[in-house]
Design a protein around this motif. Structure first.
Motif, PDB file in Angstrom:
ATOM      1  N   SER A 153      -4.922 -12.379   0.507  1.00 56.15           N
ATOM      2  CA  SER A 153      -3.588 -12.069   0.999  1.00 56.15           C
ATOM      3  C   SER A 153      -3.253 -10.617   0.697  1.00 56.15           C
ATOM      4  CB  SER A 153      -2.565 -12.996   0.328  1.00 56.15           C
ATOM      5  OG  SER A 153      -1.253 -12.688   0.744  1.00 56.15           O
ATOM      6  N   THR A 154      -2.340 -10.071   1.518  1.00 59.14           N
ATOM      7  CA  THR A 154      -1.894  -8.688   1.342  1.00 59.14           C
ATOM      8  C   THR A 154      -0.376  -8.644   1.199  1.00 59.14           C
ATOM      9  OG1 THR A 154      -3.728  -7.752   2.621  1.00 59.14           O
ATOM     10  CG2 THR A 154      -1.743  -6.407   2.424  1.00 59.14           C
ATOM     11  N   GLU A 194     -13.051   1.119  -1.655  1.00 61.21           N
ATOM     12  CA  GLU A 194     -14.330   0.426  -1.723  1.00 61.21           C
ATOM     13  C   GLU A 194     -14.806   0.337  -3.178  1.00 61.21           C
ATOM     14  OE1 GLU A 194     -14.243   2.403   2.352  1.00 61.21           O
ATOM     15  OE2 GLU A 194     -13.658   2.916   0.302  1.00 61.21           O
ATOM     16  N   THR A 195     -14.596   1.424  -3.922  1.00 62.69           N
ATOM     17  CA  THR A 195     -15.000   1.460  -5.325  1.00 62.69           C
ATOM     18  C   THR A 195     -14.130   0.549  -6.174  1.00 62.69           C
ATOM     19  OG1 THR A 195     -15.777   3.738  -5.065  1.00 62.69           O
ATOM     20  CG2 THR A 195     -15.360   2.976  -7.316  1.00 62.69           C
ATOM     21  N   VAL A 196     -12.821   0.553  -5.906  1.00 62.12           N
ATOM     22  CA  VAL A 196     -11.896  -0.321  -6.638  1.00 62.12           C
ATOM     23  C   VAL A 196     -12.340  -1.776  -6.517  1.00 62.12           C
ATOM     24  CG1 VAL A 196      -9.527  -1.170  -6.788  1.00 62.12           C
ATOM     25  CG2 VAL A 196      -9.946   1.246  -6.309  1.00 62.12           C
ATOM     26  N   ALA A 197     -12.587  -2.211  -5.283  1.00 64.15           N
ATOM     27  CA  ALA A 197     -12.954  -3.605  -5.041  1.00 64.15           C
ATOM     28  C   ALA A 197     -14.342  -3.930  -5.579  1.00 64.15           C
ATOM     29  CB  ALA A 197     -12.892  -3.911  -3.551  1.00 64.15           C
ATOM     30  N   ASN A 208      -4.484  -8.225  -2.339  1.00 61.26           N
ATOM     31  CA  ASN A 208      -4.340  -6.805  -2.035  1.00 61.26           C
ATOM     32  C   ASN A 208      -2.874  -6.401  -2.145  1.00 61.26           C
ATOM     33  OD1 ASN A 208      -4.275  -4.252  -0.849  1.00 61.26           O
ATOM     34  ND2 ASN A 208      -4.516  -5.052   1.231  1.00 61.26           N
ATOM     35  N   PHE A 209      -2.557  -5.599  -3.160  1.00 66.87           N
ATOM     36  CA  PHE A 209      -1.190  -5.116  -3.350  1.00 66.87           C
ATOM     37  C   PHE A 209      -1.060  -3.636  -2.991  1.00 66.87           C
ATOM     38  CE2 PHE A 209      -1.903  -8.642  -6.307  1.00 66.87           C
ATOM     39  CZ  PHE A 209      -0.859  -9.481  -5.970  1.00 66.87           C
ATOM     40  N   VAL A 210      -1.983  -3.152  -2.179  1.00 63.25           N
ATOM     41  CA  VAL A 210      -1.961  -1.745  -1.769  1.00 63.25           C
ATOM     42  C   VAL A 210      -1.204  -1.626  -0.441  1.00 63.25           C
ATOM     43  CG1 VAL A 210      -3.341   0.313  -1.327  1.00 63.25           C
ATOM     44  CG2 VAL A 210      -4.173  -1.417  -2.939  1.00 63.25           C
ATOM     45  N   HIS A 211      -1.856  -1.967   0.658  1.00 65.64           N
ATOM     46  CA  HIS A 211      -1.237  -2.106   1.977  1.00 65.64           C
ATOM     47  C   HIS A 211      -2.280  -2.618   2.954  1.00 65.64           C
ATOM     48  CE1 HIS A 211      -3.168   1.756   2.765  1.00 65.64           C
ATOM     49  NE2 HIS A 211      -2.417   2.337   1.847  1.00 65.64           N
ATOM     50  N   ASN A 212      -1.822  -3.007   4.141  1.00 60.63           N
ATOM     51  CA  ASN A 212      -2.708  -3.648   5.120  1.00 60.63           C
ATOM     52  C   ASN A 212      -3.924  -2.806   5.471  1.00 60.63           C
ATOM     53  OD1 ASN A 212      -1.435  -6.165   5.690  1.00 60.63           O
ATOM     54  ND2 ASN A 212       0.182  -5.081   6.791  1.00 60.63           N
ATOM     55  N   GLU A 213      -3.726  -1.487   5.538  1.00 59.77           N
ATOM     56  CA  GLU A 213      -4.765  -0.608   6.063  1.00 59.77           C
ATOM     57  C   GLU A 213      -6.030  -0.573   5.211  1.00 59.77           C
ATOM     58  OE1 GLU A 213      -1.610   0.073   5.806  1.00 59.77           O
ATOM     59  OE2 GLU A 213      -0.948   0.443   7.877  1.00 59.77           O
ATOM     60  N   VAL A 214      -5.949  -1.004   3.952  1.00 60.59           N
ATOM     61  CA  VAL A 214      -7.122  -0.892   3.080  1.00 60.59           C
ATOM     62  C   VAL A 214      -7.898  -2.208   2.977  1.00 60.59           C
ATOM     63  CG1 VAL A 214      -5.944   0.894   1.736  1.00 60.59           C
ATOM     64  CG2 VAL A 214      -5.954  -1.466   0.907  1.00 60.59           C
ATOM     65  N   TRP A 215      -7.467  -3.235   3.697  1.00 65.14           N
ATOM     66  CA  TRP A 215      -8.127  -4.539   3.574  1.00 65.14           C
ATOM     67  C   TRP A 215      -9.631  -4.455   3.825  1.00 65.14           C
ATOM     68  CZ3 TRP A 215      -7.096  -9.267   1.705  1.00 65.14           C
ATOM     69  CH2 TRP A 215      -7.970 -10.303   2.061  1.00 65.14           C
ATOM     70  N   GLU A 216     -10.019  -3.814   4.914  1.00 64.44           N
ATOM     71  CA  GLU A 216     -11.444  -3.742   5.255  1.00 64.44           C
ATOM     72  C   GLU A 216     -12.218  -2.921   4.238  1.00 64.44           C
ATOM     73  OE1 GLU A 216     -13.299  -5.422   7.284  1.00 64.44           O
ATOM     74  OE2 GLU A 216     -11.500  -6.545   7.825  1.00 64.44           O
ATOM     75  N   VAL A 218      -5.009  -4.535  -7.274  1.00 62.64           N
ATOM     76  CA  VAL A 218      -5.900  -5.483  -6.611  1.00 62.64           C
ATOM     77  C   VAL A 218      -6.206  -6.616  -7.582  1.00 62.64           C
ATOM     78  CG1 VAL A 218      -8.258  -5.830  -5.743  1.00 62.64           C
ATOM     79  CG2 VAL A 218      -6.973  -3.783  -5.091  1.00 62.64           C
ATOM     80  N   GLY A 219      -6.201  -7.841  -7.069  1.00 60.22           N
ATOM     81  CA  GLY A 219      -6.619  -8.995  -7.860  1.00 60.22           C
ATOM     82  C   GLY A 219      -7.853  -9.614  -7.237  1.00 60.22           C
TER      83      GLY A 219
END
Length: 238
Positions: free
Chosen positions: A96-97, A38-41, A66-74, A108-109
């Motif tokens: 996109s992820t 949340e802080t990163v974004a 999102n270049f982390v993984h699906n689970e962090v999208w929200e 993250v972009g």
């Protein structure tokens, strides 16, 4: 020039595009700075939003990579919405992820798309008798969290944005105050032989933790009262 792209849209309007990237910041073992997504974004979004709004544009949408993984999208979207809420904005988020391959570090972009009326562009609008100041302090990495009370609040940024006695606002990024100041002066065909400030002029300001403003000298006291101890004057010798 600013870190924004202007594209012709209609006769009197232009699209405005600004972007920011964040890498090695997150919750992966190999990350250098460990903070929630949340802080990163939030901080990536604030950079791109500030860039767009500082040139007089109205943000229209946010694009998240999102270049982390699906689970962090929200979690990432929550951080974006927090920044939007502090700016009194409600924008669509698309993106996109990377879900095919794992990454060792977080990345993250963030892209913000806006629109501006040509007559309202806030570039090259600083007169020769203007004064200059930094609002907020240059911070990067762990400093951003350790000294978050010295980061320019978005609520204050929004107030400054609407002052008629402030000519231009320029977010300070990783290249520091001096670099952004020289760009601002060049945009206005202004010269300086020397400048000084209580803040380090070449320190990274990371995720736009500070902002340069050019302003009407007659409004200085009111701006100081509004910005309080976030206000740091820049002395320029021509």
């Amino acid at each position: 020039m600013r870190d924004v792209l202007f594209l012709p849209l209609y006769q009197d309007e232009e699209l405005v595009i600004a972007a920011d990237g964040s890498a090695a910041i997150g919750l992966k073992e190999a990350d250098i700075v460990h903070v929630p997504y949340e802080t990163v974004a939030y901080f990536a979004a604030r950079v791109a939003l500030m860039e767009v709004m500082c040139v007089g544009a109205a943000p229209l949408a946010v694009v998240l990579q999102n270049f982390v993984h699906n689970e962090v999208w929200e979690a990432l979207c929550t951080g974006i919405r927090t920044a939007l809420g502090e700016l009194h904005l409600d924008l669509p988020i698309v993106g996109s992820t990377e879900s095919n391959f794992p990454t060792l570090q977080s990345a993250v972009g963030m892209t913000v798309i806006g629109m501006v009326h040509k007559a309202q562009k806030r570039i090259g609008t600083t007169p020769s008798d203007a004064k200059f100041a930094v609002i907020g302090e240059p911070l990067v990495g762990d400093e951003v969290m350790e000294r978050r009370d010295r980061v320019l609040p978005l609520s204050l940024f929004r107030q400054l944005l609407h002052r008629n006695d402030i000519y231009e606002l320029v977010p300070v990024g990783s290249k520091g105050i001096f670099y952004e100041l020289q760009g601002l002066l060049d945009d206005n065909s202004l010269q300086s032989s020397q400048c000084s400030c209580a803040l380090p002029l070449h320190a990274s300001s990371g995720p736009a933790t500070s902002l340069i403003i050019s302003f009407d000298p007659n409004g200085e006291e009111e701006i100081k009262q509004m910005a309080r101890d976030y206000f740091f004057p820049i002395e320029i010798t021509s």
